[in-house]
Structure formats: structure tokens, C-alpha cells
Scaffold this motif. Structure first.
Motif, PDB file in Angstrom:
ATOM      1  N   ALA A 107      49.142   1.906 126.469  1.00 19.03           N
ATOM      2  CA  ALA A 107      49.097   2.758 127.518  1.00 19.03           C
ATOM      3  C   ALA A 107      50.521   3.095 128.370  1.00 19.03           C
ATOM      4  O   ALA A 107      51.506   3.465 128.222  1.00 19.03           O
ATOM      5  N   ALA A 108      50.846   1.284 128.619  1.00 13.27           N
ATOM      6  CA  ALA A 108      52.043   0.593 129.459  1.00 13.27           C
ATOM      7  C   ALA A 108      53.798   1.523 128.783  1.00 13.27           C
ATOM      8  O   ALA A 108      54.235   1.126 129.101  1.00 13.27           O
ATOM      9  N   ASP A 109      52.944   1.235 127.380  1.00 10.78           N
ATOM     10  CA  ASP A 109      54.797   1.235 126.647  1.00 10.78           C
ATOM     11  C   ASP A 109      54.841   2.972 126.384  1.00 10.78           C
ATOM     12  O   ASP A 109      56.658   3.216 126.545  1.00 10.78           O
ATOM     13  N   SER A 110      54.238   3.751 127.290  1.00 11.84           N
ATOM     14  CA  SER A 110      54.579   4.888 127.564  1.00 11.84           C
ATOM     15  C   SER A 110      55.756   5.234 128.478  1.00 11.84           C
ATOM     16  O   SER A 110      55.899   6.703 129.214  1.00 11.84           O
ATOM     17  N   ILE A 111      55.432   4.373 129.497  1.00 14.18           N
ATOM     18  CA  ILE A 111      56.212   4.545 131.285  1.00 14.18           C
ATOM     19  C   ILE A 111      57.492   4.735 131.090  1.00 14.18           C
ATOM     20  O   ILE A 111      58.400   5.150 131.350  1.00 14.18           O
ATOM     21  N   ASN A 112      57.950   3.492 130.388  1.00 16.15           N
ATOM     22  CA  ASN A 112      59.451   3.279 129.927  1.00 16.15           C
ATOM     23  C   ASN A 112      60.595   4.663 129.946  1.00 16.15           C
ATOM     24  O   ASN A 112      61.478   5.019 130.418  1.00 16.15           O
ATOM     25  N   GLY A 113      59.953   5.386 128.788  1.00 20.49           N
ATOM     26  CA  GLY A 113      60.842   6.532 128.401  1.00 20.49           C
ATOM     27  C   GLY A 113      61.400   7.677 129.592  1.00 20.49           C
ATOM     28  O   GLY A 113      61.653   8.047 129.394  1.00 20.49           O
ATOM     29  N   VAL A 114      59.625   7.764 130.704  1.00 19.05           N
ATOM     30  CA  VAL A 114      59.201   9.069 131.009  1.00 19.05           C
ATOM     31  C   VAL A 114      59.774   7.974 132.591  1.00 19.05           C
ATOM     32  O   VAL A 114      59.774   9.001 134.098  1.00 19.05           O
ATOM     33  N   LEU A 115      59.942   7.337 132.376  1.00 19.40           N
ATOM     34  CA  LEU A 115      59.878   6.702 134.060  1.00 19.40           C
ATOM     35  C   LEU A 115      61.472   7.531 134.712  1.00 19.40           C
ATOM     36  O   LEU A 115      61.404   7.962 136.127  1.00 19.40           O
TER      37      LEU A 115
END
Length: 281
Positions: A107-115
Motif C-alpha cells: 500500500a505504501a508503494d502507492s503514496i510517493n506518486g500521489v504525494l
């Protein structure tokens, strides 16, 4: 099929069809247009659920939570970072662990791009776990993440938001999770995953607006959203029927490890062997 509490993302598996029906372009388009109506119904239902979610009542956060951050002690208010909205990922990472849960890492792998997009739309994201900050920092560096990650090990935050469980409750065989009683959770499994949202008004008052657990966090998983339109779907054929069949930390796909039914990664001694003693607990 019910949600797998230990990974949070178990679903009713759809069997892959290696020999699908092959038709003409006209037949294909007719079937696709017919299915489009169902997709539109789903989209409209999701819009309606979002509208109703925004109408849910809020509760004021009365407790002063303090966390360990890279620059010292930080409050829940500090995590807003000047914005009015805050989304928190409750990441399964207990005080005695050195490696983050595979499902939460997924799940955390999805955060960087949307941050950057969220931060420029008045929304901050923070990840919170009970593991000590140096352990979190080391794992964060290994995984190449750049979001804010703080430790709640010295506060009641995880317990108050029902993603961590005290040993005495685990030993009794009943804990409160996902708005209900979960029985017979493994006694070593003191943490589970979730997502919570908060709002801070101009006077600095903080309100808890929403929390979701289990499969409620799937919409934030970019990989699943891609797989759901892939020819074979999620294709999770393992014993547990969930991500433990195939998901690994993104730097471990070429290794010989495996993931147990609590979302923990284990490094195998040799191909085909059981996990090493170091990770067996």
C-alpha cells in the motif's frame, strides 16, 4: 469470501480463463457496450457512496497525541503540515519487528506518486507505526519512500484508532477491529492496518472524519486497480487467496523468500526450505 484480517485484502477470487471465448469484433464490441452499463452503475454508486461518506458526522479529537518524528517530537496537529486535511496510513509495524508488513508496504508503494498532487490540494499524508523511529527510518530508506513516517510507540494513538491490540485482549481471544469483534487473532499479531482521515479548522480544532480497515483500503492500492483491468485480474492463486500468494517487498521479488498469512516476509534458507530461524517468530 470474508476479509482476511491479517492481510486486509482478501477477496473472492476470480478464476483465470486460459481459453477465453474468441469472437468477431462486432460481437466483442456488443459485449463490451453491454458491460459498460454495469461499469457506469458502479461509478455512479461510488459517487453516491462518496457523497454519503462526506455527510458522515465528525468527532472532535480531545487527546493530545505526540509522536517521534525525524526532527523530534511532533503532535497530531503538526502532521497536517499547514494543511486542513490529513490522511494517515496505519502501517503494521510493531515495536519488536525490524521489517515492515508486506501488505502495508504494498500500500505504501502507492503514496510517493500521489504525494505532490495531494499536498497541492490541501491534503497531507502521514504513515504511523508503533516501531521505534530508527527502525522505521531504516526501512523507509531501504524502500526509497519519501513520505512522513512517525512512531506512535509512546502514545495510545494506535489503540484508540483500533489498529493495535494489547496482549491481555489478544489472550482473551477477542479484539475490536473493523467495527466489530474479531475472535482468535494470533496472540503475536498486535498490529493491523487501516486508514484514517482528519480535519483541522482555523482555530486548530482537530476532528476525526473517517476510518476504514480491511478491504476498505483497496482503493488506495494503485497496483490492484491496474490488475483489475488486466486480462487475468489479480490472479491470486495461493492457499490464502490473497496478496500473500505473490506480493513481496518491491526489492525482494528476485529472492527466495515467502510471505506468511500474517503478511510477514520470511527469507528462505535455500529454495524450497522453510523460513530461517531469525524470522520464524
Amino acid at each position: 469470501m470474508s476479509t482476511n484480517v491479517t492481510t486486509g485484502f482478501k477477496h473472492k477470487s476470480v478464476e483465470a480463463r486460459p481459453t477465453p471465448k474468441v469472437v468477431s469484433h462486432e460481437e466483442w464490441q456488443a459485449a463490451r457496450i453491454k458491460f459498460l452499463e454495469r461499469e457506469k452503475q458502479y461509478t455512479h454508486l461510488r459517487d453516491e457512496l462518496t457523497r454519503q461518506r462526506m455527510e458522515l458526522p465528525w468527532e472532535k479529537v480531545e487527546k493530545d497525541y505526540v509522536f517521534d518524528g525525524p526532527e523530534g517530537k511532533v503532535s497530531l496537529s503538526d502532521l497536517f503540515d499547514g494543511r486542513s486535511q490529513l490522511i494517515i496510513q496505519h502501517f503494521m509495524f510493531g515495536p519488536h519487528e525490524t521489517i515492515g508488513c508486506v501488505g502495508c508496504s504494498f500500500a505504501a508503494d502507492s503514496i510517493n506518486g500521489v504525494l505532490p498532487h495531494l499536498e497541492h490540494h490541501d491534503v497531507s499524508i502521514a504513515v504511523i507505526s508503533r516501531a521505534p523511529l530508527p527502525v522505521l527510518e531504516a526501512f523507509k530508506k531501504r524502500m526509497g519512500w519519501n513520505f512522513k513516517w512517525v512512531s506512535s510507540g509512546g502514545s495510545d494513538f494506535n489503540y484508540d484508532y483500533h489498529v493495535s491490540f494489547r496482549k491481555e485482549d489478544l489472550e482473551k481471544g477477542k479484539v475490536y477491529y473493523n467495527y466489530g469483534i474479531v475472535e482468535n487473532l494470533p496472540t503475536h499479531l498486535e498490529d493491523l492496518q487501516g486508514i484514517s482521515s482528519f480535519y483541522k479548522d482555523e482555530d486548530g480544532n482537530i476532528y476525526h472524519t473517517y476510518s476504514t480497515y480491511g478491504r476498505g483500503g483497496e482503493l488506495q492500492l494503485a497496483t490492484y486497480n491496474y490488475l483489475d483491468i488486466a486480462p487475468l485480474g489479480r490472479n491470486e492463486k495461493g492457499e490464502n487467496g490473497d496478496l500473500t500468494a505473490w506480493v513481496r517487498h518491491h526489492d525482494k521479488y528476485d529472492e527466495k523468500g515467502h510471505v506468511d498469512n500474517t503478511g510477514r516476509y520470511h527469507e528462505d534458507k535455500t529454495p524450497g526450505s522453510c523460513c530461517s530461524e531469525e524470522h520464524a517468530s
